[in-house]
Design a protein around this motif. Structure first.
Motif, PDB file in Angstrom:
ATOM      1  N   GLY A  37       0.821  -1.213   0.000  1.00 50.72           N
ATOM      2  CA  GLY A  37       0.000   0.000   0.000  1.00 50.72           C
ATOM      3  C   GLY A  37       0.852   1.259   0.000  1.00 50.72           C
ATOM      4  O   GLY A  37       0.551   2.232  -0.702  1.00 50.72           O
ATOM      5  N   ALA A  38       1.929   1.220   0.778  1.00 50.31           N
ATOM      6  CA  ALA A  38       2.836   2.376   0.819  1.00 50.31           C
ATOM      7  C   ALA A  38       3.514   2.583  -0.531  1.00 50.31           C
ATOM      8  O   ALA A  38       3.719   3.717  -0.969  1.00 50.31           O
ATOM      9  N   PHE A  39       3.852   1.470  -1.201  1.00 48.07           N
ATOM     10  CA  PHE A  39       4.450   1.594  -2.543  1.00 48.07           C
ATOM     11  C   PHE A  39       3.479   2.277  -3.490  1.00 48.07           C
ATOM     12  O   PHE A  39       3.857   3.211  -4.217  1.00 48.07           O
ATOM     13  N   TYR A  40       2.228   1.822  -3.490  1.00 50.41           N
ATOM     14  CA  TYR A  40       1.264   2.348  -4.459  1.00 50.41           C
ATOM     15  C   TYR A  40       0.784   3.755  -4.109  1.00 50.41           C
ATOM     16  O   TYR A  40       0.178   4.430  -4.953  1.00 50.41           O
ATOM     17  N   LEU A  41       1.074   4.220  -2.903  1.00 51.34           N
ATOM     18  CA  LEU A  41       0.850   5.632  -2.593  1.00 51.34           C
ATOM     19  C   LEU A  41       1.914   6.506  -3.255  1.00 51.34           C
ATOM     20  O   LEU A  41       1.666   7.663  -3.594  1.00 51.34           O
ATOM     21  N   ALA A  42       3.095   5.925  -3.435  1.00 54.32           N
ATOM     22  CA  ALA A  42       4.205   6.669  -4.041  1.00 54.32           C
ATOM     23  C   ALA A  42       4.211   6.530  -5.567  1.00 54.32           C
ATOM     24  O   ALA A  42       4.489   7.500  -6.275  1.00 54.32           O
ATOM     25  N   PHE A  43       3.918   5.320  -6.062  1.00 56.46           N
ATOM     26  CA  PHE A  43       3.952   5.056  -7.506  1.00 56.46           C
ATOM     27  C   PHE A  43       2.741   4.226  -7.896  1.00 56.46           C
ATOM     28  O   PHE A  43       2.389   3.267  -7.209  1.00 56.46           O
ATOM     29  N   LYS A  44       2.144   4.558  -9.020  1.00 50.66           N
ATOM     30  CA  LYS A  44       0.959   3.828  -9.464  1.00 50.66           C
ATOM     31  C   LYS A  44       1.295   2.428  -9.945  1.00 50.66           C
ATOM     32  O   LYS A  44       0.444   1.526  -9.916  1.00 50.66           O
ATOM     33  N   SER A  45       2.527   2.253 -10.432  1.00 54.60           N
ATOM     34  CA  SER A  45       2.919   0.965 -10.998  1.00 54.60           C
ATOM     35  C   SER A  45       4.443   0.872 -11.049  1.00 54.60           C
ATOM     36  O   SER A  45       5.147   1.859 -10.806  1.00 54.60           O
ATOM     37  N   LYS A  46       4.941  -0.306 -11.405  1.00 56.96           N
ATOM     38  CA  LYS A  46       6.388  -0.473 -11.569  1.00 56.96           C
ATOM     39  C   LYS A  46       6.885   0.351 -12.764  1.00 56.96           C
ATOM     40  O   LYS A  46       7.983   0.905 -12.733  1.00 56.96           O
ATOM     41  N   ASP A  47       6.071   0.437 -13.825  1.00 56.35           N
ATOM     42  CA  ASP A  47       6.463   1.248 -14.988  1.00 56.35           C
ATOM     43  C   ASP A  47       6.618   2.713 -14.611  1.00 56.35           C
ATOM     44  O   ASP A  47       7.535   3.396 -15.083  1.00 56.35           O
ATOM     45  N   GLU A  48       5.718   3.209 -13.749  1.00 56.98           N
ATOM     46  CA  GLU A  48       5.839   4.606 -13.310  1.00 56.98           C
ATOM     47  C   GLU A  48       7.109   4.798 -12.486  1.00 56.98           C
ATOM     48  O   GLU A  48       7.787   5.829 -12.594  1.00 56.98           O
ATOM     49  N   LEU A  49       7.453   3.806 -11.678  1.00 57.63           N
ATOM     50  CA  LEU A  49       8.697   3.850 -10.905  1.00 57.63           C
ATOM     51  C   LEU A  49       9.904   3.937 -11.840  1.00 57.63           C
ATOM     52  O   LEU A  49      10.829   4.731 -11.608  1.00 57.63           O
ATOM     53  N   ILE A  50       9.908   3.145 -12.898  1.00 61.52           N
ATOM     54  CA  ILE A  50      11.033   3.152 -13.848  1.00 61.52           C
ATOM     55  C   ILE A  50      11.148   4.516 -14.522  1.00 61.52           C
ATOM     56  O   ILE A  50      12.248   5.068 -14.665  1.00 61.52           O
ATOM     57  N   LEU A  51      10.017   5.098 -14.919  1.00 62.84           N
ATOM     58  CA  LEU A  51      10.038   6.425 -15.537  1.00 62.84           C
ATOM     59  C   LEU A  51      10.521   7.482 -14.541  1.00 62.84           C
ATOM     60  O   LEU A  51      11.216   8.432 -14.915  1.00 62.84           O
ATOM     61  N   SER A  52      10.173   7.295 -13.268  1.00 70.54           N
ATOM     62  CA  SER A  52      10.634   8.227 -12.239  1.00 70.54           C
ATOM     63  C   SER A  52      12.145   8.130 -12.046  1.00 70.54           C
ATOM     64  O   SER A  52      12.819   9.146 -11.795  1.00 70.54           O
ATOM     65  N   LEU A  53      12.690   6.920 -12.162  1.00 66.13           N
ATOM     66  CA  LEU A  53      14.140   6.759 -12.082  1.00 66.13           C
ATOM     67  C   LEU A  53      14.831   7.466 -13.250  1.00 66.13           C
ATOM     68  O   LEU A  53      15.859   8.125 -13.074  1.00 66.13           O
ATOM     69  N   ILE A  54      14.243   7.343 -14.446  1.00 64.93           N
ATOM     70  CA  ILE A  54      14.802   8.040 -15.607  1.00 64.93           C
ATOM     71  C   ILE A  54      14.741   9.544 -15.387  1.00 64.93           C
ATOM     72  O   ILE A  54      15.702  10.272 -15.673  1.00 64.93           O
ATOM     73  N   ASP A  55      13.618  10.023 -14.864  1.00 62.57           N
ATOM     74  CA  ASP A  55      13.488  11.451 -14.528  1.00 62.57           C
ATOM     75  C   ASP A  55      14.598  11.878 -13.569  1.00 62.57           C
ATOM     76  O   ASP A  55      15.235  12.919 -13.751  1.00 62.57           O
ATOM     77  N   HIS A  56      14.802  11.077 -12.539  1.00 63.43           N
ATOM     78  CA  HIS A  56      15.813  11.398 -11.522  1.00 63.43           C
ATOM     79  C   HIS A  56      17.196  11.487 -12.160  1.00 63.43           C
ATOM     80  O   HIS A  56      17.943  12.446 -11.906  1.00 63.43           O
ATOM     81  N   PHE A  57      17.549  10.511 -12.979  1.00 63.74           N
ATOM     82  CA  PHE A  57      18.860  10.516 -13.637  1.00 63.74           C
ATOM     83  C   PHE A  57      19.013  11.747 -14.520  1.00 63.74           C
ATOM     84  O   PHE A  57      20.043  12.425 -14.492  1.00 63.74           O
ATOM     85  N   MET A  58      17.988  12.034 -15.330  1.00 61.92           N
ATOM     86  CA  MET A  58      18.090  13.125 -16.294  1.00 61.92           C
ATOM     87  C   MET A  58      18.120  14.492 -15.609  1.00 61.92           C
ATOM     88  O   MET A  58      18.810  15.408 -16.064  1.00 61.92           O
ATOM     89  N   MET A  59      17.378  14.635 -14.520  1.00 61.27           N
ATOM     90  CA  MET A  59      17.424  15.894 -13.763  1.00 61.27           C
ATOM     91  C   MET A  59      18.823  16.136 -13.215  1.00 61.27           C
ATOM     92  O   MET A  59      19.371  17.243 -13.312  1.00 61.27           O
ATOM     93  N   GLN A  60      19.397  15.085 -12.612  1.00 61.41           N
ATOM     94  CA  GLN A  60      20.737  15.213 -12.041  1.00 61.41           C
ATOM     95  C   GLN A  60      21.766  15.473 -13.129  1.00 61.41           C
ATOM     96  O   GLN A  60      22.629  16.351 -13.000  1.00 61.41           O
ATOM     97  N   PHE A  61      21.659  14.730 -14.212  1.00 60.81           N
ATOM     98  CA  PHE A  61      22.580  14.863 -15.342  1.00 60.81           C
ATOM     99  C   PHE A  61      22.534  16.279 -15.913  1.00 60.81           C
ATOM    100  O   PHE A  61      23.570  16.930 -16.112  1.00 60.81           O
ATOM    101  N   THR A  62      21.336  16.780 -16.166  1.00 57.93           N
ATOM    102  CA  THR A  62      21.179  18.097 -16.792  1.00 57.93           C
ATOM    103  C   THR A  62      21.619  19.211 -15.865  1.00 57.93           C
ATOM    104  O   THR A  62      22.319  20.147 -16.283  1.00 57.93           O
TER     105      THR A  62
END
Length: 277
Positions: A37-62
């Motif tokens: 339940g705590a996971f799904y409060l943070a992310f709707k799905s595993k795919d959304e988690l993966i996209l969030s990781l990409i966001d995190h990398f790209m924000m830091q990189f840029t």
């Protein structure tokens, strides 16, 4: 550590060991010591988690590249530091990139493509700023040089994806600095005009950019409740976005209040870009 950040860190460890498909939400929650339940409060799905990781990398990189272009005092060191940081970051996350390309091609949906276009446009702004700082604003081939730099970083990054041979990042950066210098000094025939470049871009309207910034400010305001200076600065910056009233000097001061906070580098970059500071 915030729950969302914890989930991302533990998920990244599991993805690196097992791959995306073999890693379940159950395994991620067990690694974090939280409920599903705590996971799904943070992310709707595993795919959304993966996209969030990409966001995190790209924000830091840029934001890292932007800091290099802005803060490196010696102009003749900027290009080398840009290339070195670019390849260092890519090398650091190359295992994630390889796993993503192997397993996650089905996530190349509209949302993913829009993210890539967005971060690509931010990168182009940083590279153009760097070119103008090094070679001047009137360089006739600056748009072509910008695409050449993007091409160098893209092509040479493939070495980390498709080869197991270790590379000397220092020598690679030096080599690309030399190639870029030759192009900037001797290229005489521009292909890209400003009009052609603008027509070829995937534009983001000023209103869309402002909405995105306000969304991130609200998120950061909620995350950083214990830092009163950051909180007050965000409040005033948000006010400036809605109804501009402060002088550029005051806005720069407010940005200075947040830019060195490790969780505020990306929003600082977005605000600087939005106000062209």
């Amino acid at each position: 550590m915030m729950k969302k950040q914890l989930i991302m860190e533990k998920a990244l460890e599991l993805f690196a060991k097992q791959g995306f498909e073999a890693t379940s939400v159950q395994q991620i929650t067990e690694q974090c010591g939280i409920s599903k339940g705590a996971f799904y409060l943070a992310f709707k799905s595993k795919d959304e988690l993966i996209l969030s990781l990409i966001d995190h990398f790209m924000m830091q990189f840029t934001s890292d590249l932007d800091c290099i272009v802005r803060d490196t005092e010696e102009t003749n060191e900027v290009l080398y530091k840009f290339y070195y940081s670019n390849f260092s970051s890519f090398y650091k996350y190359s295992d994630f990139a390889k796993t993503f390309m192997k397993e996650q091609t089905h996530t190349f949906n509209e949302e993913f493509i829009l993210k890539i276009h967005y971060y690509d446009s931010q990168l182009e702004k940083i590279i153009l700023c760097m070119i103008e700082r090094i070679y001047g604003k009137n360089l006739p081939v600056k748009l072509d040089i910008m695409y050449s730099i993007k091409g160098f970083t893209n092509i040479y990054s493939h070495l980390f994806l498709f080869s197991q041979v270790p590379f000397d990042l220092h020598q690679l950066a030096q080599s690309l600095v030399e190639k870029t210098e030759l192009l900037a000094k001797h290229a005489k025939v521009p292909f890209l005009t400003e009009e052609l470049y603008q027509n070829a871009k995937h534009p983001v309207t000023e209103e869309q950019q402002k909405e995105k910034i306000l969304e991130i400010i609200d998120q950061k305001t909620d995350e950083l409740k214990d830092d009163s200076i950051v909180q007050e600065s965000f409040s005033l910056l948000k006010q400036q976005l809605h109804e501009p009233a402060f002088s550029p000097a005051i806005v720069k001061g407010l940005l200075e209040n947040i830019r060195h906070h490790p969780n505020c580098q990306w929003i600082t970059y977005l605000l600087q870009s939005y106000w062209k500071i």
